[in-house]
Design a protein around this motif. Structure first.
Motif, PDB file in Angstrom:
ATOM      1  N   THR A 356       0.831  -1.210   0.000  1.00  0.00           N
ATOM      2  CA  THR A 356       0.000   0.000   0.000  1.00  0.00           C
ATOM      3  C   THR A 356       0.865   1.260   0.000  1.00  0.00           C
ATOM      4  OG1 THR A 356      -1.790  -1.128   1.178  1.00  0.00           O
ATOM      5  CG2 THR A 356      -1.747   1.284   1.274  1.00  0.00           C
ATOM      6  N   LYS A 388     -10.638 -15.014  -6.960  1.00  0.00           N
ATOM      7  CA  LYS A 388     -10.979 -14.577  -5.610  1.00  0.00           C
ATOM      8  C   LYS A 388      -9.739 -14.117  -4.848  1.00  0.00           C
ATOM      9  CE  LYS A 388     -13.766 -15.951  -1.632  1.00  0.00           C
ATOM     10  NZ  LYS A 388     -14.569 -17.008  -1.006  1.00  0.00           N
ATOM     11  N   SER A 391      -8.867 -10.720  -6.055  1.00  0.00           N
ATOM     12  CA  SER A 391      -9.877  -9.761  -5.608  1.00  0.00           C
ATOM     13  C   SER A 391      -9.721  -9.445  -4.122  1.00  0.00           C
ATOM     14  CB  SER A 391     -11.269 -10.318  -5.891  1.00  0.00           C
ATOM     15  OG  SER A 391     -12.261  -9.422  -5.447  1.00  0.00           O
ATOM     16  N   GLU A 392      -9.385 -10.468  -3.308  1.00  0.00           N
ATOM     17  CA  GLU A 392      -9.170 -10.241  -1.881  1.00  0.00           C
ATOM     18  C   GLU A 392      -8.024  -9.236  -1.645  1.00  0.00           C
ATOM     19  OE1 GLU A 392     -10.458 -11.330   1.129  1.00  0.00           O
ATOM     20  OE2 GLU A 392     -12.198 -12.017  -0.040  1.00  0.00           O
ATOM     21  N   LYS A 394      -6.908  -6.985  -3.805  1.00  0.00           N
ATOM     22  CA  LYS A 394      -7.349  -5.665  -4.310  1.00  0.00           C
ATOM     23  C   LYS A 394      -8.231  -4.958  -3.277  1.00  0.00           C
ATOM     24  CE  LYS A 394     -10.210  -3.576  -7.932  1.00  0.00           C
ATOM     25  NZ  LYS A 394     -11.040  -3.828  -9.132  1.00  0.00           N
ATOM     26  N   THR A 395      -9.218  -5.717  -2.726  1.00  0.00           N
ATOM     27  CA  THR A 395     -10.140  -5.131  -1.751  1.00  0.00           C
ATOM     28  C   THR A 395      -9.387  -4.599  -0.531  1.00  0.00           C
ATOM     29  OG1 THR A 395     -11.914  -6.623  -2.476  1.00  0.00           O
ATOM     30  CG2 THR A 395     -12.138  -5.614  -0.294  1.00  0.00           C
ATOM     31  N   TYR A 396      -8.387  -5.337  -0.068  1.00  0.00           N
ATOM     32  CA  TYR A 396      -7.620  -4.913   1.096  1.00  0.00           C
ATOM     33  C   TYR A 396      -6.846  -3.619   0.800  1.00  0.00           C
ATOM     34  CZ  TYR A 396      -4.596  -5.031   5.189  1.00  0.00           C
ATOM     35  OH  TYR A 396      -3.952  -4.705   6.362  1.00  0.00           O
ATOM     36  N   ILE A 398      -7.527  -1.310  -1.413  1.00  0.00           N
ATOM     37  CA  ILE A 398      -8.464  -0.182  -1.539  1.00  0.00           C
ATOM     38  C   ILE A 398      -8.904   0.282  -0.151  1.00  0.00           C
ATOM     39  CG2 ILE A 398     -10.773   0.460  -2.323  1.00  0.00           C
ATOM     40  CD1 ILE A 398     -10.304  -1.338  -4.782  1.00  0.00           C
ATOM     41  N   SER A 399      -9.100  -0.694   0.754  1.00  0.00           N
ATOM     42  CA  SER A 399      -9.513  -0.324   2.115  1.00  0.00           C
ATOM     43  C   SER A 399      -8.428   0.491   2.831  1.00  0.00           C
ATOM     44  CB  SER A 399      -9.837  -1.583   2.921  1.00  0.00           C
ATOM     45  OG  SER A 399      -8.650  -2.309   3.228  1.00  0.00           O
ATOM     46  N   THR A 404      -9.485   3.175  -6.355  1.00  0.00           N
ATOM     47  CA  THR A 404     -10.091   2.079  -7.140  1.00  0.00           C
ATOM     48  C   THR A 404      -9.645   2.143  -8.587  1.00  0.00           C
ATOM     49  OG1 THR A 404     -12.016   2.168  -5.679  1.00  0.00           O
ATOM     50  CG2 THR A 404     -12.283   1.007  -7.769  1.00  0.00           C
ATOM     51  N   THR A 408      -6.396  -2.917 -10.812  1.00  0.00           N
ATOM     52  CA  THR A 408      -7.289  -3.942 -11.403  1.00  0.00           C
ATOM     53  C   THR A 408      -6.803  -5.301 -10.941  1.00  0.00           C
ATOM     54  OG1 THR A 408      -5.908  -4.085 -13.407  1.00  0.00           O
ATOM     55  CG2 THR A 408      -7.783  -2.541 -13.442  1.00  0.00           C
ATOM     56  N   SER A 409      -7.683  -6.298 -11.106  1.00  0.00           N
ATOM     57  CA  SER A 409      -7.297  -7.667 -10.704  1.00  0.00           C
ATOM     58  C   SER A 409      -7.901  -8.688 -11.668  1.00  0.00           C
ATOM     59  CB  SER A 409      -7.765  -7.935  -9.270  1.00  0.00           C
ATOM     60  OG  SER A 409      -9.182  -7.918  -9.200  1.00  0.00           O
TER      61      SER A 409
END
Length: 439
Positions: A356, A388, A391-392, A394-396, A398-399, A404, A408-409
């Motif tokens: 990050t 998945k 995506s996991e 990527k989501t982390y 972004i958090s 965003t 990409t993923s």
């Protein structure tokens, strides 16, 4: 006494005539006339008593002088005095209690002012000869006095002189005088003390040093020839200062604190871009160019410079990308998924926190996360699992603040192994994510 009186009158007349006659040659003369008093004459009697009275003044007595300026504030003065001394203790046998006093003196005088002030003090020193009745003796004289001028030619005079006689029969005494004084000389239109015939600027107040011409800054260069009349400067600089000593007066020096040639306006010669064209003649002093183009780069040079700069920037960007890519992949390899799982462990999150920081430090970069699996299970199952896992991650990210739009993923299943799936260690390495820079 009569022979001395006639002699004295003849001297006085000659002095007066000389002073008046001298006006025709424009020489500054003065003459003064007034009473005088003889004070404390130091001659004792055999009994130790003072022979003469302390103060002696004859109503017919006088002091007459005529003087001429020699140079600047120094003048010479001829003085004739007449008075009488009275005995302190006259006797019956004494027929006359008064004795005639006559003195002739030559004195040098130094004035403390230029003679233009109302109060004109001076000191005087010289010698003379003093007769008391028929007995005379030489004296050495010194005194102080002042003229008090009322206008340019007339004034009053006060003076005290001590006269010392070395002979025993001589008279040691003080002479005090007061009277009127006249100043003679040629025409002085500007009243600067320099007669018009010797004044280079007869209508402008000036100084002796500049022949009567004004010199406001006192640098020896008269104002009419001084390019900088209010600033002190040497004569070879036409009266202007030259603080950097380069021979160009500050008034015309564009670089008064740096040395340079006169033809360069007093500025040092600089060629900032090292193109052989000095800055003062270079239209593009920060960019090299040929002299025929006024020191500016040609169109071909500009194009080549742009190409070079673009390539340089590309090389810099590639170097940064290589460094960032290496750091991302280093932290990404720490992330290890369990068999058939997409969940993140604490160690995975620490690695993603470091990733990050890298992504946030490069806000203009775009990133792509690729998810992978080993070959256990079906292709369809592994494709969904890899998707998945990417995506996991990527989501982390972004958090944690990554935009965003910057990430990409995608999952790639078991299609791109990096190790042998036949071994347990190889399958662990293949259960991974990879991060790339895509712009």
């Amino acid at each position: 006494m009569k022979p001395f009186g006639y002699f004295l009158i003849a001297i006085v007349s000659a002095l007066s005539f000389q002073s008046l006659h001298s006006q025709t040659i424009n020489s500054p003369w003065t003459t003064s006339f007034g009473p005088n008093a003889i004070n404390n004459p130091l001659r004792d009697q055999e009994a130790g008593l003072g022979r003469f009275k302390t103060w002696n003044q004859n109503s017919a007595g006088f002091r007459l002088s005529a003087g001429r300026l020699i140079k600047n504030r120094i003048s010479f003065e001829a003085v004739a005095s007449l008075n009488s001394l009275e005995e302190n203790y006259p006797t019956e046998a004494t027929q006359n209690t008064e004795y005639p006093y006559i003195s002739l003196d030559g004195m040098f005088k130094y004035q403390f002012t230029n003679g233009l002030n109302v109060l004109d003090p001076y000191v005087t020193i010289g010698s003379g000869y003093t007769w008391l009745d028929t007995i005379g003796a030489g004296t050495v004289n010194g005194g102080i006095g002042t003229n008090i001028w009322i206008g340019t030619s007339f004034g009053f005079n006060i003076q005290t002189t001590y006269k010392h006689a070395f002979e025993e029969y001589g008279l040691k005494h003080w002479q005090h005088s007061a009277g009127i004084v006249f100043r003679f000389g040629g025409k002085d239109t500007d009243n600067d003390g320099i007669n018009d015939d010797k004044d280079a600027c007869p209508e402008l107040f000036g100084t002796f040093e500049t022949n009567g011409c004004p010199d406001t800054d006192k640098d020896g260069v008269i104002d009419s020839e001084d390019l900088c009349p209010n600033n002190f400067g040497p004569a070879n600089m036409r009266g202007c200062p030259d603080n950097d000593g380069d021979g160009t007066p500050d008034k015309y020096d564009k670089c008064p604190k740096a040395q340079g040639k006169i033809e360069d306006d007093g500025c040092p010669v600089f060629d900032t871009d090292k193109d052989g064209v000095i800055d003062s003649k270079d239209k593009c002093p920060q960019e090299p160019g040929p002299a025929q183009n006024a020191g500016c780069p040609t169109q071909e040079q500009v194009q080549q410079k742009n190409i070079t700069q673009r390539q340089k920037q590309i090389d810099i960007n590639n170097s940064i990308k290589e460094k960032i890519t290496y750091e991302l992949q280093t932290f990404a390899r720490v992330i290890a998924f369990n068999n058939g799982k997409a969940s993140l462990t604490n160690n995975d999150m620490v690695a993603l926190d470091n990733i990050t920081k890298i992504m946030l430090s490069q806000p203009n970069m775009k990133f792509h996360i690729a998810g992978h699996t080993d070959n256990i299970g079906s292709n369809e199952t592994n494709m969904l699992l890899s998707e998945k896992r990417a995506s996991e991650a990527k989501t982390y990210l972004i958090s944690k603040g990554v935009k965003t739009t910057s990430i990409t993923s995608q999952g790639y299943g078991e299609e791109k192994p990096i190790a042998d799936n036949k071994t347990a260690d190889g399958r662990i390495q293949n259960r991974r994510i990879e991060i790339y820079i895509v712009n």
